[in-house]
Design a protein around this motif. Structure first.
Motif, PDB file in Angstrom:
ATOM      1  N   ALA A  53       0.834  -1.202   0.000  1.00  0.00           N
ATOM      2  CA  ALA A  53       0.000   0.000   0.000  1.00  0.00           C
ATOM      3  C   ALA A  53       0.862   1.241   0.000  1.00  0.00           C
ATOM      4  O   ALA A  53       1.940   1.274   0.607  1.00  0.00           O
ATOM      5  CB  ALA A  53      -0.924   0.003   1.212  1.00  0.00           C
ATOM      6  N   ARG A  54       0.391   2.259  -0.708  1.00  0.00           N
ATOM      7  CA  ARG A  54       1.065   3.549  -0.749  1.00  0.00           C
ATOM      8  C   ARG A  54       0.042   4.647  -0.468  1.00  0.00           C
ATOM      9  O   ARG A  54      -0.992   4.724  -1.137  1.00  0.00           O
ATOM     10  CB  ARG A  54       1.698   3.775  -2.125  1.00  0.00           C
ATOM     11  N   GLN A  55       0.313   5.497   0.523  1.00  0.00           N
ATOM     12  CA  GLN A  55      -0.607   6.591   0.791  1.00  0.00           C
ATOM     13  C   GLN A  55      -0.432   7.656  -0.279  1.00  0.00           C
ATOM     14  O   GLN A  55       0.678   8.107  -0.552  1.00  0.00           O
ATOM     15  CB  GLN A  55      -0.378   7.206   2.170  1.00  0.00           C
ATOM     16  N   VAL A  56      -1.553   8.061  -0.887  1.00  0.00           N
ATOM     17  CA  VAL A  56      -1.493   9.008  -2.000  1.00  0.00           C
ATOM     18  C   VAL A  56      -2.207  10.317  -1.684  1.00  0.00           C
ATOM     19  O   VAL A  56      -2.341  11.172  -2.559  1.00  0.00           O
ATOM     20  CB  VAL A  56      -2.097   8.379  -3.274  1.00  0.00           C
ATOM     21  N   GLY A  57      -2.661  10.491  -0.434  1.00  0.00           N
ATOM     22  CA  GLY A  57      -3.311  11.738  -0.084  1.00  0.00           C
ATOM     23  C   GLY A  57      -4.301  11.549   1.041  1.00  0.00           C
ATOM     24  O   GLY A  57      -4.331  10.515   1.717  1.00  0.00           O
TER      25      GLY A  57
ATOM     26  N   GLY B 237     -17.317  15.917   5.754  1.00  0.00           N
ATOM     27  CA  GLY B 237     -18.098  16.972   6.391  1.00  0.00           C
ATOM     28  C   GLY B 237     -19.578  16.675   6.305  1.00  0.00           C
ATOM     29  O   GLY B 237     -20.021  15.822   5.535  1.00  0.00           O
ATOM     30  N   PHE B 238     -20.347  17.378   7.115  1.00  0.00           N
ATOM     31  CA  PHE B 238     -21.803  17.304   7.035  1.00  0.00           C
ATOM     32  C   PHE B 238     -22.283  18.323   6.003  1.00  0.00           C
ATOM     33  O   PHE B 238     -21.834  19.477   5.999  1.00  0.00           O
ATOM     34  CB  PHE B 238     -22.445  17.623   8.388  1.00  0.00           C
ATOM     35  N   PHE B 239     -23.214  17.899   5.149  1.00  0.00           N
ATOM     36  CA  PHE B 239     -23.744  18.778   4.121  1.00  0.00           C
ATOM     37  C   PHE B 239     -25.264  18.673   4.084  1.00  0.00           C
ATOM     38  O   PHE B 239     -25.845  17.627   4.407  1.00  0.00           O
ATOM     39  CB  PHE B 239     -23.193  18.405   2.746  1.00  0.00           C
ATOM     40  N   ALA B 240     -25.868  19.769   3.686  1.00  0.00           N
ATOM     41  CA  ALA B 240     -27.315  19.782   3.476  1.00  0.00           C
ATOM     42  C   ALA B 240     -27.637  20.750   2.353  1.00  0.00           C
ATOM     43  O   ALA B 240     -26.881  21.699   2.095  1.00  0.00           O
ATOM     44  CB  ALA B 240     -28.056  20.194   4.747  1.00  0.00           C
ATOM     45  N   ALA B 241     -28.750  20.505   1.692  1.00  0.00           N
ATOM     46  CA  ALA B 241     -29.206  21.411   0.640  1.00  0.00           C
ATOM     47  C   ALA B 241     -29.762  22.680   1.269  1.00  0.00           C
ATOM     48  O   ALA B 241     -30.353  22.651   2.352  1.00  0.00           O
ATOM     49  CB  ALA B 241     -30.266  20.730  -0.209  1.00  0.00           C
TER      50      ALA B 241
ATOM     51  N   PHE C 102     -16.697  18.923  13.118  1.00  0.00           N
ATOM     52  CA  PHE C 102     -16.553  17.686  12.354  1.00  0.00           C
ATOM     53  C   PHE C 102     -15.866  17.991  11.030  1.00  0.00           C
ATOM     54  O   PHE C 102     -16.468  18.528  10.107  1.00  0.00           O
ATOM     55  CB  PHE C 102     -17.933  17.067  12.098  1.00  0.00           C
ATOM     56  N   ALA C 103     -14.576  17.632  10.963  1.00  0.00           N
ATOM     57  CA  ALA C 103     -13.811  17.797   9.725  1.00  0.00           C
ATOM     58  C   ALA C 103     -12.696  16.765   9.672  1.00  0.00           C
ATOM     59  O   ALA C 103     -11.523  17.095   9.452  1.00  0.00           O
ATOM     60  CB  ALA C 103     -13.248  19.209   9.624  1.00  0.00           C
ATOM     61  N   PRO C 104     -13.016  15.487   9.872  1.00  0.00           N
ATOM     62  CA  PRO C 104     -11.967  14.454   9.879  1.00  0.00           C
ATOM     63  C   PRO C 104     -11.383  14.251   8.493  1.00  0.00           C
ATOM     64  O   PRO C 104     -12.058  14.425   7.482  1.00  0.00           O
ATOM     65  CB  PRO C 104     -12.711  13.206  10.350  1.00  0.00           C
ATOM     66  N   LYS C 105     -10.118  13.846   8.464  1.00  0.00           N
ATOM     67  CA  LYS C 105      -9.448  13.567   7.198  1.00  0.00           C
ATOM     68  C   LYS C 105      -9.127  12.078   7.111  1.00  0.00           C
ATOM     69  O   LYS C 105      -8.538  11.506   8.029  1.00  0.00           O
ATOM     70  CB  LYS C 105      -8.168  14.399   7.065  1.00  0.00           C
ATOM     71  N   GLN C 106      -9.513  11.488   6.004  1.00  0.00           N
ATOM     72  CA  GLN C 106      -9.243  10.079   5.757  1.00  0.00           C
ATOM     73  C   GLN C 106      -8.005   9.937   4.895  1.00  0.00           C
ATOM     74  O   GLN C 106      -7.881  10.599   3.865  1.00  0.00           O
ATOM     75  CB  GLN C 106     -10.408   9.432   5.005  1.00  0.00           C
ATOM     76  N   PRO C 107      -7.061   9.069   5.267  1.00  0.00           N
ATOM     77  CA  PRO C 107      -5.937   8.787   4.365  1.00  0.00           C
ATOM     78  C   PRO C 107      -6.418   7.955   3.187  1.00  0.00           C
ATOM     79  O   PRO C 107      -7.288   7.089   3.329  1.00  0.00           O
ATOM     80  CB  PRO C 107      -4.966   7.999   5.245  1.00  0.00           C
ATOM     81  N   ILE C 108      -5.872   8.234   2.017  1.00  0.00           N
ATOM     82  CA  ILE C 108      -6.220   7.493   0.804  1.00  0.00           C
ATOM     83  C   ILE C 108      -5.046   6.589   0.447  1.00  0.00           C
ATOM     84  O   ILE C 108      -3.908   7.046   0.363  1.00  0.00           O
ATOM     85  CB  ILE C 108      -6.525   8.449  -0.368  1.00  0.00           C
TER      86      ILE C 108
ATOM     87  N   PRO D 262      -2.121  11.832  -5.970  1.00  0.00           N
ATOM     88  CA  PRO D 262      -1.764  12.873  -5.011  1.00  0.00           C
ATOM     89  C   PRO D 262      -2.323  14.251  -5.348  1.00  0.00           C
ATOM     90  O   PRO D 262      -2.741  14.994  -4.462  1.00  0.00           O
ATOM     91  CB  PRO D 262      -0.224  12.866  -5.051  1.00  0.00           C
ATOM     92  N   ALA D 263      -2.348  14.604  -6.634  1.00  0.00           N
ATOM     93  CA  ALA D 263      -2.932  15.895  -7.024  1.00  0.00           C
ATOM     94  C   ALA D 263      -4.434  15.890  -6.793  1.00  0.00           C
ATOM     95  O   ALA D 263      -5.030  16.918  -6.417  1.00  0.00           O
ATOM     96  CB  ALA D 263      -2.610  16.184  -8.483  1.00  0.00           C
ATOM     97  N   GLU D 264      -5.076  14.745  -7.021  1.00  0.00           N
ATOM     98  CA  GLU D 264      -6.510  14.628  -6.808  1.00  0.00           C
ATOM     99  C   GLU D 264      -6.885  14.779  -5.336  1.00  0.00           C
ATOM    100  O   GLU D 264      -7.900  15.395  -5.000  1.00  0.00           O
ATOM    101  CB  GLU D 264      -6.984  13.263  -7.327  1.00  0.00           C
ATOM    102  N   PHE D 265      -6.042  14.245  -4.459  1.00  0.00           N
ATOM    103  CA  PHE D 265      -6.363  14.236  -3.044  1.00  0.00           C
ATOM    104  C   PHE D 265      -5.480  15.178  -2.218  1.00  0.00           C
ATOM    105  O   PHE D 265      -5.453  15.084  -0.998  1.00  0.00           O
ATOM    106  CB  PHE D 265      -6.224  12.812  -2.485  1.00  0.00           C
ATOM    107  N   GLY D 266      -4.744  16.033  -2.873  1.00  0.00           N
ATOM    108  CA  GLY D 266      -3.988  17.039  -2.145  1.00  0.00           C
ATOM    109  C   GLY D 266      -2.750  16.523  -1.440  1.00  0.00           C
ATOM    110  O   GLY D 266      -2.359  17.054  -0.404  1.00  0.00           O
ATOM    111  N   GLY D 267      -2.133  15.471  -1.993  1.00  0.00           N
ATOM    112  CA  GLY D 267      -0.911  14.948  -1.377  1.00  0.00           C
ATOM    113  C   GLY D 267      -1.204  14.231  -0.089  1.00  0.00           C
ATOM    114  O   GLY D 267      -2.290  13.791   0.179  1.00  0.00           O
ATOM    115  N   ARG D 268      -0.179  14.152   0.770  1.00  0.00           N
ATOM    116  CA  ARG D 268      -0.319  13.392   2.015  1.00  0.00           C
ATOM    117  C   ARG D 268      -0.732  14.297   3.151  1.00  0.00           C
ATOM    118  O   ARG D 268      -0.467  15.477   3.168  1.00  0.00           O
ATOM    119  CB  ARG D 268       0.999  12.701   2.360  1.00  0.00           C
TER     120      ARG D 268
END
Length: 299
Positions: A160-164, A169-173, A261-267, A293-299
């Motif tokens: 496995a390689r972490q790519v970002g 977040g919580f969203f509503a219309a 609530f703004a957790p970040k998930q590693p990809i 990495p560009a898609e997910f903003g790096g690590r």
């Protein structure tokens, strides 16, 4: 006149392509060149041969008898070059075959095709199969070759390689917030209409890791499809957890409770250790490792 021993191979490639496809434009498309370039190559070959190889007619290019006689020899040289490329480890030809990628439904449907498009243009022999799944076991069973995952796999047979990272977040219309108001705290979510998962065990484990009290929420719409959830949130059915993205306001969505609530998930880009030894698998893996990495903003 150019002697055969000094004949430019690119001229023969252009000749074979025009003979097979019947026009300069079609040959240029196949060779990824411009039409004027292919035209110049054909004229250069005609100068080397010492006579015209095609009659220019209103209907297009018509091979001369000399062109027909030369074609079999040129095609044989092309096949020999391809065989040589294979024998040299594929340095002259692109990899071929099928590569099966597994990732989340939303990413696989909405983002993955665009990220793969340049690679597949450059490697026309590659076929991609996309499996929408969140189960890491897919790789161990060899149901898929490469995975894009939102949790680090622990199995020793996987690399496995972490790519970002990806922020949630919580969203509503805006239409929902107009009708039901804006929650000011996480605790107030129990008084709101929620959109969430149905039976996906991976989603339940993710909710536990994030300490989300989903059992206290009133889920008015459940779906194990992330696209289904996003559509429900955009339709104003309720509040849901979504991946944070810049175009949310353009979709009529507002992010809520950012401070709480703004957790970040590693990809992670994942593959079975054995799979990465194959040329086509390694080519796809390396491409994804370069663009994610560009898609997910790096690590």
């Amino acid at each position: 006149m150019t002697t055969p021993g000094h004949l430019d191979w690119s001229l023969l490639q252009a000749f074979v392509a025009v003979m097979r496809d019947g026009s300069l434009s079609a040959a240029a498309l196949k060779l990824r060149l411009t039409q004027p370039t292919v035209g110049r190559q054909i004229r250069a070959l005609e100068e080397a041969v010492g006579e015209a190889l095609f009659d220019r007619t209103p209907q297009g290019l018509r091979p001369t008898d000399r062109a027909t006689a030369l074609f079999d020899h040129a095609a044989a040289l092309e096949q020999a070059a391809q065989a040589l490329g294979t024998a040299m480890g594929g340095k002259l030809d692109s990899p071929t075959g099928t590569v099966r990628i597994t990732t989340s439904e939303s990413f696989g449907v909405e983002r993955l095709p665009g990220l793969l498009q340049p690679f597949m243009e450059a490697n026309p022999g590659i076929t991609i199969e996309m499996l929408a799944s969140t189960q890491v076991e897919n790789l161990l069973r060899r149901d898929a070759d490469i995975a894009i995952r939102f949790a680090r796999p622990e199995q020793p047979d996987l690399v496995a390689r972490q790519v970002g990272t990806m922020e949630l977040g919580f969203f509503a219309a805006e239409s929902y917030l107009t009708r039901y108001g804006v929650p000011e705290t996480l605790a107030e979510l129990r008084n709101h209409r929620m959109v969430g998962f149905d039976r996906d065990p991976f989603a339940r484990r993710a909710a536990e890791r994030l300490a989300l009290p989903v059992e206290t929420w009133r889920a008015v719409y459940r779906s194990d499809s992330m696209i289904g959830q996003h559509t429900a949130v955009r339709a104003g059915l309720g509040i849901g957890v979504m991946h944070a993205h810049r175009d949310a306001p353009a979709q009529g969505l507002r992010r809520l409770l950012t401070a709480e609530f703004a957790p970040k998930q590693p990809i992670w880009l994942v593959a079975h250790a054995d799979v990465r030894q194959g040329r086509r698998f390694r080519a796809v893996f390396d491409h994804l490792a370069a663009v994610l990495p560009a898609e997910f903003g790096g690590r």
